[in-house]
Scaffold this active site. Structure first.
Site, PDB file in Angstrom:
ATOM      1  N   LYS A  25       0.839  -1.196   0.000  1.00  0.00           N
ATOM      2  CA  LYS A  25       0.000   0.000   0.000  1.00  0.00           C
ATOM      3  C   LYS A  25       0.875   1.247   0.000  1.00  0.00           C
ATOM      4  O   LYS A  25       0.650   2.180  -0.769  1.00  0.00           O
ATOM      5  CB  LYS A  25      -0.911  -0.018   1.231  1.00  0.00           C
ATOM      6  N   ASP A  52      -7.627   1.806  -0.523  1.00  0.00           N
ATOM      7  CA  ASP A  52      -6.790   3.001  -0.409  1.00  0.00           C
ATOM      8  C   ASP A  52      -6.190   3.417  -1.751  1.00  0.00           C
ATOM      9  O   ASP A  52      -6.028   4.611  -2.017  1.00  0.00           O
ATOM     10  CB  ASP A  52      -5.657   2.768   0.605  1.00  0.00           C
ATOM     11  N   ASN A  94     -10.505   6.360   4.232  1.00  0.00           N
ATOM     12  CA  ASN A  94      -9.715   6.294   5.467  1.00  0.00           C
ATOM     13  C   ASN A  94      -8.244   6.089   5.099  1.00  0.00           C
ATOM     14  O   ASN A  94      -7.497   5.437   5.819  1.00  0.00           O
ATOM     15  CB  ASN A  94     -10.224   5.150   6.353  1.00  0.00           C
ATOM     16  N   GLY A  96      -4.827   7.249   4.946  1.00  0.00           N
ATOM     17  CA  GLY A  96      -3.820   8.203   5.398  1.00  0.00           C
ATOM     18  C   GLY A  96      -2.746   8.409   4.341  1.00  0.00           C
ATOM     19  O   GLY A  96      -2.226   9.513   4.157  1.00  0.00           O
ATOM     20  N   ASP A 331       3.646  -1.387  11.867  1.00  0.00           N
ATOM     21  CA  ASP A 331       2.472  -2.143  11.416  1.00  0.00           C
ATOM     22  C   ASP A 331       2.643  -3.642  11.646  1.00  0.00           C
ATOM     23  O   ASP A 331       1.753  -4.315  12.176  1.00  0.00           O
ATOM     24  CB  ASP A 331       2.197  -1.870   9.935  1.00  0.00           C
ATOM     25  N   GLU A 359      -5.646   3.462  11.866  1.00  0.00           N
ATOM     26  CA  GLU A 359      -7.036   3.274  11.447  1.00  0.00           C
ATOM     27  C   GLU A 359      -7.974   3.275  12.656  1.00  0.00           C
ATOM     28  O   GLU A 359      -9.128   3.660  12.581  1.00  0.00           O
ATOM     29  CB  GLU A 359      -7.192   1.973  10.661  1.00  0.00           C
ATOM     30  N   HIS A 406      -8.154  -3.118   8.754  1.00  0.00           N
ATOM     31  CA  HIS A 406      -7.714  -4.324   8.044  1.00  0.00           C
ATOM     32  C   HIS A 406      -6.725  -5.141   8.856  1.00  0.00           C
ATOM     33  O   HIS A 406      -6.800  -6.375   8.897  1.00  0.00           O
ATOM     34  CB  HIS A 406      -7.100  -3.916   6.712  1.00  0.00           C
ATOM     35  N   ARG A 407      -5.785  -4.475   9.516  1.00  0.00           N
ATOM     36  CA  ARG A 407      -4.744  -5.244  10.223  1.00  0.00           C
ATOM     37  C   ARG A 407      -5.292  -5.960  11.456  1.00  0.00           C
ATOM     38  O   ARG A 407      -4.802  -7.015  11.824  1.00  0.00           O
ATOM     39  CB  ARG A 407      -3.564  -4.339  10.584  1.00  0.00           C
ATOM     40  N   LYS A 439      -8.872  -2.982   2.484  1.00  0.00           N
ATOM     41  CA  LYS A 439      -8.020  -1.781   2.499  1.00  0.00           C
ATOM     42  C   LYS A 439      -6.653  -2.061   1.878  1.00  0.00           C
ATOM     43  O   LYS A 439      -6.105  -1.222   1.174  1.00  0.00           O
ATOM     44  CB  LYS A 439      -7.856  -1.295   3.934  1.00  0.00           C
TER      45      LYS A 439
END
Ligand code: DC
Length: 675
Positions: A25, A52, A94, A96, A331, A359, A406-407, A439
């Protein structure tokens, strides 16, 4: 798209095989912006297709960039630094990775060229801070206005009149809240270096440095060489005078290293001698989260890798608890928290304050959800401590909230390996709003299920039996769709056998001859169509005469036997909805939910009548009634597997119900039984 409310992951037992991961991403959205700003056309390979990136693409299109898809390659023609569109409203969801850099780039362009842009997102986006970036842009003299709460999107940049930006003083930006502010400035400032160089001075300890490395790396690919002080390379960054984006012509997007963390964990938890092989990202990655590999190794994983690939096997078991400063892998560190459920002590992850502005507040979310599985969790402002369930009996079946993150969804799916930690009984995991993975990784669960093994008996089956024209087919396919489950239309197998019998000219009463054909049925379902020996038989299968013949040949036990294995093959992760006559009684007697659907013969005749008429097939209600009665009689009174409800079946008379009410009734029964 219909939103699947939840996904039940049955206890998973092992994992092996190959997975090709979608593009990163972070890289995708940076590349898109750079290609969109540069002069010339860039062929972008392996771009991530996700919420995204779609948001970013829509924004670029609105700003006048040229986008052309050619198979797997996206050709982006950039604006070359000059705004063709001077006014736009951009909705950025959403994302970023779209909001921050677009704010900076558009602020710069709008100021220099006299534009005006509004940027907004979903409510959560409007809770994610952007004040530090706005402060930096205001230092440059860019007009930026908060349209909601000060410090947060939505924003308006520019006011329609062109003005110079002031680049005499270094731009100061905080580095200790989100590295995305610095990334945004680095990506935007080359737009303002026509007259003189610009320096960015970072205030506070810079977090998530690896993401800045990605930014610098990609800037270099687009012709921008950022100057740094070798003595203190993270304190300031200078964009030389005359910096100009140049398209590299073509660029490949690496697979997402954060996404790789779930599969590295999969190998560490459940790998066998045959490894989990990850393709698309490897030890040569430019993404900081690749360092997750070191953390996984510290917890016991055996990881090998090269350029563009990783292979993971289980090493230490249970995993080894670790204490780790996770600033460099913000992440992927979330995955370590879940691995902590399988460790030999308390895993402590520190320096993760940035989790709170992602998020969702990921520290709070992770703590709450790991506790649901039975873990003990301590959270602090910038750390989390995870201790596994006190004993195998302390594991719980969690109903996991995913917070539109998502994570969270991907991480917590790993809790389904609790059988390997001895959980008694092994616990399923229910992931709410599973499609939030779109996402970054729309096919995450498919990929997980492609690698994980499961005890067949743990794959949930909803058996839906009932007489002909009871509405089973519609009900079953709708329930399957809502749960994301596979569908077995067992009647289609009998009908296909009937077609084969017709084609071969076999005597339907010759059990052995019919069974011979059934055992060799070359039947394939593809995108809602059915193919028998390569021939599309979708419509032929639905004919009344095919149904009648199916009913006649289904009385032979040899035929039923021949089709048995074929039906069992439909039991696949994450679950199956099986529709027929004997799903609950014979084929899946252990199904956790059995529904026996009935409706009066008159209702069924009317439904069938309407169905036929709507397809333009002439029909007569009386003959349909007579036919249904005869079919019921035969299906109910045959010697083998007669049509009858299983003892533990839920009886559902849908005579007075709409399709939706029937579906809701089944889903309600399912919810009650599962957790
Ligand atoms: O559900 P259907 O109308 O497509 O089924 C056609 C015939 O196949 C039905 O009359 C009986 C037979 N059948 C069966 O015996 N067992 C099943 N599980 C499904 C169908």
């Amino acid at each position: 798209m219909y939103a699947i409310p939840f996904l039940d992951i049955p206890p998973l037992r092992s994992a092996a095989g190959r997975v090709r991961l979608p593009g990163s991403k972070s890289i995708s959205n940076r590349v898109l912006l750079l290609a969109g700003l540069a002069a010339g056309t860039t062929a972008v390979h392996d771009l991530l297709d996700s919420d995204d990136t779609r948001v970013m693409l829509a924004a670029l299109e609105a700003l006048g960039c040229g986008l052309r898809r050619d198979g797997a390659v996206l050709h982006v023609t950039g604006i070359g630094g000059a705004l063709p569109v001077k006014q736009a409203r951009l909705f950025l969801g959403n994302a970023g990775t779209a909001m921050r850099p677009l704010t900076a780039a558009l602020a710069m362009l709008a100021t220099l060229q006299g534009g005006e842009f509004e940027l907004s997102g979903v409510p959560r986006m409007h809770e994610r801070p952007i004040g530090d970036l706005v402060d930096a842009l205001r230092q440059l003299g860019c007009p930026v206005q908060y349209l909601g709460n000060a410090g947060y999107p939505p924003l308006r940049v520019g006011h329609g009149r062109a003005a110079p930006v002031s680049t005499h003083e270094p731009v100061r930006v905080r580095g200790d809240v989100s590295s995305q502010f610095l990334t945004a400035l680095l990506l935007a400032l080359p737009l303002a270096t026509a007259d003189r160089a610009i320096t960015i001075a970072v205030e506070g300890e810079l977090i998530s440095k690896p993401y800045i490395d990605i930014t610098l790396n990609l800037l270099a690919r687009f012709g921008i060489v950022v100057e740094r002080d070798p003595a203190d390379p993270w304190a300031s960054f200078t964009l030389p005078r005359g910096s100009q984006y140049r398209s590299p012509g073509a660029i490949h997007v690496e697979a997402d290293a954060s996404s790789a963390s779930y599969f590295v964990a999969l190998g560490a938890l459940a790998g066998t001698e045959a490894p989990v092989r990850i393709e698309g990202v490897g030890l040569d990655s430019i993404q900081g989260d690749i360092r997750f590999v070191d953390a996984a190794r510290a917890m016991g994983a055996r990881v090998e890798g090269g350029a563009g690939w990783l292979e993971v096997r289980r090493g230490a078991w249970p995993l080894k608890a670790i204490t780790l400063d996770c600033n460099h892998i913000p992440d992927a560190a979330m995955t370590l928290a879940v691995m902590g459920l399988y460790a030999d002590g308390t895993t402590r992850l520190t320096n993760i304050a940035s989790w709170r502005v992602k998020e969702t507040d990921r520290i709070a979310a992770m703590a709450a959800e790991l506790r649901k599985m039975g873990g003990t969790v301590v959270e602090g402002p910038d750390f989390i401590e995870v201790t596994p369930p006190a004993s195998p009996a302390h594991w719980r079946a969690g109903v996991i909230h995913t917070y539109d993150d998502h994570r969270m969804a991907m991480c917590l799916s790993l809790a389904a390996f609790n059988a390997l930690a001895g959980a008694t009984p092994p616990r399923p995991v229910r992931i709410l709003d599973p499609q939030c993975v779109a996402k970054t990784f729309p096919d995450y669960f498919e990929a997980l299920f492609g690698l994980a093994t499961v005890a067949e008996a743990d794959i949930p089956v909803i058996a839906i039996d009932g007489p002909t024209a009871s509405g089973k087919g519609t009900l079953a396919s709708e329930v399957a769709r809502r749960l994301g489950y596979a569908l077995l239309d067992s009647g289609a197998l009998y009908r296909a056998t009937a077609l084969a019998v017709q084609q071969a000219g076999v005597d339907p009463s010759d059990a052995a001859a019919v069974a011979f054909l059934a055992a060799r049925l070359d039947l394939r379902f593809d995108a809602g169509r059915a193919f028998l020996a390569g021939q599309d038989v979708t419509d032929a299968l639905r004919l009344e005469e095919t149904g009648s013949l199916a009913s006649r040949i289904s009385v032979h036990s040899a035929v039923r036997h021949a089709l048995h294995g074929l039906q069992l093959d439909f039991r696949r992760l994450p679950g199956l909805v099986a529709d027929g006559r004997d799903m609950g009684t014979v084929v899946f007697p252990g199904a956790p939910l059995k529904v026996f659907l009935t409706a009066s013969v008159e209702t069924r005749a009317t439904r069938r009548h309407n169905q036929l008429i709507s397809r333009g097939i002439p029909a007569n209600i009386d003959s349909l009634l007579a036919d249904l009665r005869a079919r019921d009689e035969r299906d109910q009174n045959r010697a083998v597997a007669p049509l009858k409800p299983a003892e533990d079946a839920v009886l559902l008379d849908n005579s007075g119900m709409s399709i939706d009410e029937g579906v809701e009734a089944v889903l309600e029964a399912w919810n009650k039984r599962r957790m």
